[in-house]
Design a protein around this motif. Structure first.
Motif, short mmCIF file in Angstrom:
data_model
loop_
_atom_site.label_atom_id
_atom_site.label_comp_id
_atom_site.label_asym_id
_atom_site.label_seq_id
_atom_site.Cartn_x
_atom_site.Cartn_y
_atom_site.Cartn_z
N GLN A 1 0.85 -1.09 0.00
CA GLN A 1 -0.07 -0.06 -0.04
C GLN A 1 0.83 1.22 -0.01
O GLN A 1 0.52 2.09 -0.89
CB GLN A 1 -0.96 -0.04 1.04
CG GLN A 1 -1.96 -0.91 1.15
CD GLN A 1 -2.85 -1.16 2.47
OE1 GLN A 1 -2.43 -0.90 3.45
NE2 GLN A 1 -4.27 -1.15 2.48
N ASP B 1 -3.22 -1.18 -4.30
CA ASP B 1 -4.59 -1.36 -3.58
C ASP B 1 -5.20 -2.75 -4.08
O ASP B 1 -5.97 -2.67 -4.98
CB ASP B 1 -5.46 -0.45 -3.59
CG ASP B 1 -6.85 -0.58 -2.49
OD1 ASP B 1 -6.85 -1.48 -1.87
OD2 ASP B 1 -7.57 0.43 -2.59
N ALA C 1 -7.59 -4.33 -2.78
CA ALA C 1 -9.04 -4.49 -2.55
C ALA C 1 -9.79 -3.93 -3.84
O ALA C 1 -10.69 -4.12 -4.44
CB ALA C 1 -9.38 -3.48 -1.51
N GLN C 2 -8.99 -2.91 -4.61
CA GLN C 2 -9.60 -2.33 -5.74
C GLN C 2 -9.46 -3.11 -6.90
O GLN C 2 -10.59 -3.51 -7.63
CB GLN C 2 -8.76 -1.01 -6.03
CG GLN C 2 -9.36 -0.03 -7.27
CD GLN C 2 -8.75 -0.42 -8.68
OE1 GLN C 2 -7.40 -0.92 -8.54
NE2 GLN C 2 -9.59 -0.33 -9.75
N GLN D 1 -11.74 -6.44 -5.88
CA GLN D 1 -13.16 -5.85 -5.49
C GLN D 1 -13.37 -6.70 -4.25
O GLN D 1 -14.67 -7.28 -3.99
CB GLN D 1 -14.21 -6.21 -6.42
CG GLN D 1 -13.82 -5.11 -7.41
CD GLN D 1 -15.05 -5.12 -8.84
OE1 GLN D 1 -15.88 -6.06 -8.72
NE2 GLN D 1 -15.12 -3.98 -9.53
N ASN D 2 -12.29 -6.93 -3.31
CA ASN D 2 -12.47 -7.87 -2.19
C ASN D 2 -10.90 -7.37 -1.31
O ASN D 2 -10.20 -7.13 -1.61
CB ASN D 2 -11.99 -9.16 -2.26
CG ASN D 2 -12.50 -10.19 -1.37
OD1 ASN D 2 -11.96 -10.15 -0.28
ND2 ASN D 2 -13.18 -11.06 -1.30
N ASP D 3 -11.55 -6.94 0.19
CA ASP D 3 -10.41 -6.33 1.05
C ASP D 3 -9.95 -7.50 1.75
O ASP D 3 -9.35 -7.20 2.78
CB ASP D 3 -10.95 -5.37 1.72
CG ASP D 3 -12.13 -5.73 2.53
OD1 ASP D 3 -12.39 -7.02 2.40
OD2 ASP D 3 -12.68 -4.64 3.28
N ASP D 4 -10.08 -8.82 1.41
CA ASP D 4 -9.29 -9.93 2.32
C ASP D 4 -7.88 -9.96 1.94
O ASP D 4 -7.12 -10.79 2.71
CB ASP D 4 -10.14 -11.40 2.13
CG ASP D 4 -9.95 -11.83 0.56
OD1 ASP D 4 -9.10 -11.18 -0.25
OD2 ASP D 4 -10.51 -12.79 0.65
N TRP D 5 -7.26 -9.48 1.06
CA TRP D 5 -5.90 -9.30 0.72
C TRP D 5 -5.16 -10.89 0.49
O TRP D 5 -4.31 -11.36 1.27
CB TRP D 5 -4.98 -8.74 1.83
CG TRP D 5 -5.18 -7.38 2.03
CD1 TRP D 5 -6.05 -6.52 2.14
CD2 TRP D 5 -4.29 -6.46 0.81
NE1 TRP D 5 -5.68 -5.09 1.74
CE2 TRP D 5 -4.65 -5.16 1.04
CE3 TRP D 5 -3.25 -6.59 0.32
CZ2 TRP D 5 -4.09 -4.04 0.36
CZ3 TRP D 5 -2.38 -5.57 -0.29
CH2 TRP D 5 -2.83 -4.16 -0.25
#
Length: 221
Positions: A163, A169, A171-172, A175-179
């Motif tokens: 980041q 990013d 998440a972008q 389309q999911n922020d679980d990395w």
């Protein structure tokens, strides 16, 4: 030059600070440590292997059309390649190498699919930017990757580096922020659904040579 030669050359240039994107020595050290921890975890050895039954799937392609493994296997073997995303330069080199052998894969009666967690929009961008003509499928949340034993979560220190230092990013992109990401891996699935070839790497800078697929496909044919 082999695919691995190209990957090694990129890695050497990156770590030597010869690319526009430059990281500090401690950043490179952190990335190397994360790779070693991933190798030590044994995740690659626990992934599905030759003789296992591959999970069936239906995933959207870059135009959001459903792509079902059962329907594709009715026509011949499948080559399924997992990659991290368009943002990863090692993956870009990998996809380009697969495109180069696509005619030989198709001549042997097989179909090639590439699977990542990124969105259909980013798959369209990857296909357009790199002249890819095989389907790029979106595996939301790496659910299929998990069934193959490939899903892992980035360590917190690496998330911060991505980041803050790389401006990435995920998440972008996903389309999911679980990395979570998949290990880079390649599978050949025979028409009966069993895996005829499998190679996965815990070190994302290493990839199977696409040429290795051809002898497997000849045997299946």
């Amino acid at each position: 030059m082999t695919l691995q030669d190209k990957l090694d050359a990129f890695k050497a240039a990156f770590e030597a600070g010869q690319l526009p994107l430059k990281l500090a020595a401690q950043d490179h050290a952190l990335m190397r440590e994360a790779i070693q921890a991933q190798i030590a975890s044994g995740i690659a050895e626990r992934a599905l292997s030759v003789g296992d039954v591959a999970p069936g799937f239906t995933l959207p392609d870059s135009e959001n059309r459903p792509c079902a493994s059962a329907a594709l296997l009715a026509n011949g073997p499948l080559v399924v390649s997992f990659y991290r995303g368009i943002w990863c330069p090692y993956c870009t080199l990998d996809l380009q190498a697969l495109q180069a052998v696509l005619p030989a894969i198709e001549q042997r009666g097989a179909q090639l699919l590439a699977v990542s967690p990124q969105s259909a929009m980013h798959n369209r961008q990857a296909a357009r930017d790199h002249d890819l003509t095989f389907p790029l499928l979106s595996d939301a949340g790496n659910r299929l990757a998990a069934q193959f034993g490939l899903r892992y979560r980035l360590p917190e220190a690496l998330i911060t580096l991505y980041q803050q230092r790389l401006g990435l990013d995920l998440a972008q992109f996903n389309q999911n922020d679980d990395w979570t990401l998949p290990l880079p891996a390649r599978f050949v699935i025979a028409r009966d659904g069993r895996i005829a070839y499998a190679e996965a790497h815990a070190d994302y800078t290493r990839r199977p040579e696409p040429q290795a697929l051809l002898s497997v496909l000849e045997r299946l044919a």
